[in-house]
Write a protein that holds these residues in place. Structure first.
Motif, PDB file in Angstrom:
ATOM      1  N   ASN A 116     -14.084  12.425   6.692  1.00  0.00           N
ATOM      2  CA  ASN A 116     -14.612  11.427   6.350  1.00  0.00           C
ATOM      3  C   ASN A 116     -14.228  10.722   5.271  1.00  0.00           C
ATOM      4  OD1 ASN A 116     -17.621  11.665   7.165  1.00  0.00           O
ATOM      5  ND2 ASN A 116     -18.342  13.152   5.592  1.00  0.00           N
ATOM      6  N   ALA A 117     -13.745   9.731   5.091  1.00  0.00           N
ATOM      7  CA  ALA A 117     -13.423   8.922   4.003  1.00  0.00           C
ATOM      8  C   ALA A 117     -12.867   9.486   2.473  1.00  0.00           C
ATOM      9  CB  ALA A 117     -13.891   7.203   3.291  1.00  0.00           C
ATOM     10  N   LEU A 118     -11.780   9.753   1.890  1.00  0.00           N
ATOM     11  CA  LEU A 118     -11.486  10.244   0.841  1.00  0.00           C
ATOM     12  C   LEU A 118     -12.531   9.172  -0.503  1.00  0.00           C
ATOM     13  CD1 LEU A 118      -9.937  12.981  -0.777  1.00  0.00           C
ATOM     14  CD2 LEU A 118      -8.594  10.200  -1.525  1.00  0.00           C
ATOM     15  N   ASN A 119     -13.666  10.330  -0.809  1.00  0.00           N
ATOM     16  CA  ASN A 119     -13.873  10.416  -2.152  1.00  0.00           C
ATOM     17  C   ASN A 119     -13.426  10.355  -3.904  1.00  0.00           C
ATOM     18  OD1 ASN A 119     -16.282  11.422  -4.837  1.00  0.00           O
ATOM     19  ND2 ASN A 119     -17.493  10.395  -3.280  1.00  0.00           N
ATOM     20  N   GLU A 120     -14.015   9.671  -4.679  1.00  0.00           N
ATOM     21  CA  GLU A 120     -12.892   9.372  -5.962  1.00  0.00           C
ATOM     22  C   GLU A 120     -13.444  11.291  -6.364  1.00  0.00           C
ATOM     23  OE1 GLU A 120     -11.876   6.310  -9.492  1.00  0.00           O
ATOM     24  OE2 GLU A 120     -13.655   6.267  -8.111  1.00  0.00           O
ATOM     25  N   SER A 121     -14.206  11.546  -6.771  1.00  0.00           N
ATOM     26  CA  SER A 121     -14.419  12.907  -7.377  1.00  0.00           C
ATOM     27  C   SER A 121     -13.634  14.133  -6.472  1.00  0.00           C
ATOM     28  CB  SER A 121     -15.572  13.149  -6.925  1.00  0.00           C
ATOM     29  OG  SER A 121     -16.544  13.194  -5.977  1.00  0.00           O
ATOM     30  N   GLU A 122     -12.962  13.329  -5.199  1.00  0.00           N
ATOM     31  CA  GLU A 122     -12.167  14.862  -4.640  1.00  0.00           C
ATOM     32  C   GLU A 122     -10.587  14.945  -5.203  1.00  0.00           C
ATOM     33  OE1 GLU A 122     -13.378  15.347  -0.259  1.00  0.00           O
ATOM     34  OE2 GLU A 122     -13.295  13.134  -0.521  1.00  0.00           O
ATOM     35  N   LEU A 123      -9.873  13.995  -6.302  1.00  0.00           N
ATOM     36  CA  LEU A 123      -8.420  13.382  -5.820  1.00  0.00           C
ATOM     37  C   LEU A 123      -8.004  14.752  -7.507  1.00  0.00           C
ATOM     38  CD1 LEU A 123      -8.908   9.887  -7.258  1.00  0.00           C
ATOM     39  CD2 LEU A 123      -8.362  10.268  -5.111  1.00  0.00           C
ATOM     40  N   SER A 124      -9.061  15.243  -7.946  1.00  0.00           N
ATOM     41  CA  SER A 124      -7.835  16.157  -9.504  1.00  0.00           C
ATOM     42  C   SER A 124      -8.383  17.295  -7.581  1.00  0.00           C
ATOM     43  CB  SER A 124      -9.758  16.485  -9.842  1.00  0.00           C
ATOM     44  OG  SER A 124     -10.784  17.633 -10.117  1.00  0.00           O
ATOM     45  N   HIS A 125      -8.604  17.778  -6.662  1.00  0.00           N
ATOM     46  CA  HIS A 125      -8.382  18.692  -6.037  1.00  0.00           C
ATOM     47  C   HIS A 125      -7.551  18.937  -5.015  1.00  0.00           C
ATOM     48  CE1 HIS A 125     -12.159  21.119  -7.510  1.00  0.00           C
ATOM     49  NE2 HIS A 125     -12.454  19.686  -7.528  1.00  0.00           N
ATOM     50  N   LEU A 126      -6.331  17.855  -5.009  1.00  0.00           N
ATOM     51  CA  LEU A 126      -5.828  17.541  -3.896  1.00  0.00           C
ATOM     52  C   LEU A 126      -4.456  17.551  -3.878  1.00  0.00           C
ATOM     53  CD1 LEU A 126      -6.835  13.790  -2.544  1.00  0.00           C
ATOM     54  CD2 LEU A 126      -7.266  16.032  -1.872  1.00  0.00           C
ATOM     55  N   ASN A 127      -3.407  18.058  -2.940  1.00  0.00           N
ATOM     56  CA  ASN A 127      -2.465  18.048  -3.457  1.00  0.00           C
ATOM     57  C   ASN A 127      -1.823  17.048  -2.108  1.00  0.00           C
ATOM     58  OD1 ASN A 127      -2.426  20.352  -4.412  1.00  0.00           O
ATOM     59  ND2 ASN A 127      -1.521  21.742  -2.534  1.00  0.00           N
ATOM     60  N   LEU A 128      -1.139  16.357  -2.385  1.00  0.00           N
ATOM     61  CA  LEU A 128      -0.583  15.644  -1.360  1.00  0.00           C
ATOM     62  C   LEU A 128       0.906  15.845  -1.301  1.00  0.00           C
ATOM     63  CD1 LEU A 128      -0.114  12.316  -0.902  1.00  0.00           C
ATOM     64  CD2 LEU A 128       0.675  11.890  -3.325  1.00  0.00           C
ATOM     65  N   GLU A 129       1.394  15.820   0.204  1.00  0.00           N
ATOM     66  CA  GLU A 129       2.737  15.866   1.267  1.00  0.00           C
ATOM     67  C   GLU A 129       2.828  14.629   1.739  1.00  0.00           C
ATOM     68  OE1 GLU A 129       4.100  18.678   4.138  1.00  0.00           O
ATOM     69  OE2 GLU A 129       2.364  19.718   2.573  1.00  0.00           O
ATOM     70  N   VAL A 130       4.375  14.409   2.182  1.00  0.00           N
ATOM     71  CA  VAL A 130       5.003  13.051   1.791  1.00  0.00           C
ATOM     72  C   VAL A 130       6.332  13.725   2.992  1.00  0.00           C
ATOM     73  CG1 VAL A 130       6.281  11.138   2.428  1.00  0.00           C
ATOM     74  CG2 VAL A 130       3.939  11.272   0.185  1.00  0.00           C
ATOM     75  N   SER A 131       5.580  13.899   4.644  1.00  0.00           N
ATOM     76  CA  SER A 131       7.282  14.657   4.979  1.00  0.00           C
ATOM     77  C   SER A 131       7.607  13.381   5.711  1.00  0.00           C
ATOM     78  CB  SER A 131       6.840  15.211   6.553  1.00  0.00           C
ATOM     79  OG  SER A 131       5.609  16.067   5.791  1.00  0.00           O
ATOM     80  N   LEU A 132       8.694  13.305   5.283  1.00  0.00           N
ATOM     81  CA  LEU A 132      10.163  12.359   5.550  1.00  0.00           C
ATOM     82  C   LEU A 132      11.166  12.919   7.320  1.00  0.00           C
ATOM     83  CD1 LEU A 132      11.781   9.632   5.760  1.00  0.00           C
ATOM     84  CD2 LEU A 132      13.279  10.690   4.467  1.00  0.00           C
ATOM     85  N   LEU A 133      10.728  11.980   8.681  1.00  0.00           N
ATOM     86  CA  LEU A 133      11.217  12.950   9.871  1.00  0.00           C
ATOM     87  C   LEU A 133      12.274  12.393  10.210  1.00  0.00           C
ATOM     88  CD1 LEU A 133       8.153  12.952   9.980  1.00  0.00           C
ATOM     89  CD2 LEU A 133       8.302  12.892  12.512  1.00  0.00           C
ATOM     90  N   SER A 134      13.467  13.094  11.020  1.00  0.00           N
ATOM     91  CA  SER A 134      14.471  12.787  10.926  1.00  0.00           C
ATOM     92  C   SER A 134      13.700  12.411  12.626  1.00  0.00           C
ATOM     93  CB  SER A 134      15.493  13.993  11.603  1.00  0.00           C
ATOM     94  OG  SER A 134      14.981  14.522  12.362  1.00  0.00           O
ATOM     95  N   GLU A 135      15.008  11.299  13.113  1.00  0.00           N
ATOM     96  CA  GLU A 135      14.589  10.318  14.688  1.00  0.00           C
ATOM     97  C   GLU A 135      14.352  11.904  15.913  1.00  0.00           C
ATOM     98  OE1 GLU A 135      16.807   7.585  17.328  1.00  0.00           O
ATOM     99  OE2 GLU A 135      17.520   7.832  15.686  1.00  0.00           O
TER     100      GLU A 135
END
Length: 190
Positions: free
Chosen positions: A84-103
């Motif tokens: 389901n779409a993210l709910n604002e109440s979930e924000l404090s429990h989130l880990n955010l990861e960004v992966s930059l891919l090589s070609e």
């Protein structure tokens, strides 16, 4: 610095859907950080209390890095069809990861045994392509599937096939990632 700015952009893109004050001035960021104007491919992954909550990304660089981060962050939070779409109440429990891919590059191999020898556990992300079947696993998936056999087996399932697909010699691509992860509430927004 690249790490911090990509995380801040991803977080701001998500927060901007809940609060208009998190608007991203893309052109100002590109002026300050010119690398954001180059084409780039990223995956954005959200985990809620260490469980996957959303993951969307690009395998091939096809738009500016800043645009790819924003698009994939919003998609991971609100458009991953598995959640389901993210709910604002979930924000404090989130880990955010960004992966930059090589070609991605084609991984040449003779047979399944040769493929097993050539893939590098905990380093390689893989893409499987064969006819209508396609799937990818980021290198981070090695944490859950530590053997090459398990990794390839589950990759075939993700592609919509089964492990017998390797008898048909599918095209396998290899790529690396530079990934950064932070507790969502610990990343400063723009």
């Amino acid at each position: 610095m690249i790490d911090a700015i990509l995380l801040r952009i991803a977080k701001s893109a998500i927060l901007g859907k809940f609060d208009d004050t998190y608007k991203i001035d893309e052109e100002a960021l590109v002026r300050e950080y010119p690398f954001l104007a180059r084409d780039g491919a990223v995956f954005v992954t959200l985990n809620y209390d260490n469980n996957l909550r959303g993951c969307i990304g690009s395998i091939i660089a096809h738009r500016r890095l800043i645009d790819d981060v924003i698009h994939n962050a919003v998609s991971a939070a609100f458009s991953d069809p598995r959640f389901n779409a993210l709910n604002e109440s979930e924000l404090s429990h989130l880990n955010l990861e960004v992966s930059l891919l090589s070609e991605p590059e084609i991984l040449e191999y003779d047979d399944y045994e040769d493929l097993l020898r050539k893939i590098q556990p905990k380093i390689d992300g893989l893409i499987l392509k064969h006819g209508r079947y396609q799937g990818t696993f980021l290198p981070q998936v090695w944490e859950q599937l530590p053997s090459a056999e398990l990794f390839l087996e589950h990759l075939s399932f993700k592609a919509g096939a089964n492990p017998s697909i390797y008898k048909e010699h599918p095209t396998i691509y290899r790529y690396g990632v530079e990934h950064i992860e932070k507790k969502f509430d610990g990343v400063q927004a723009l």
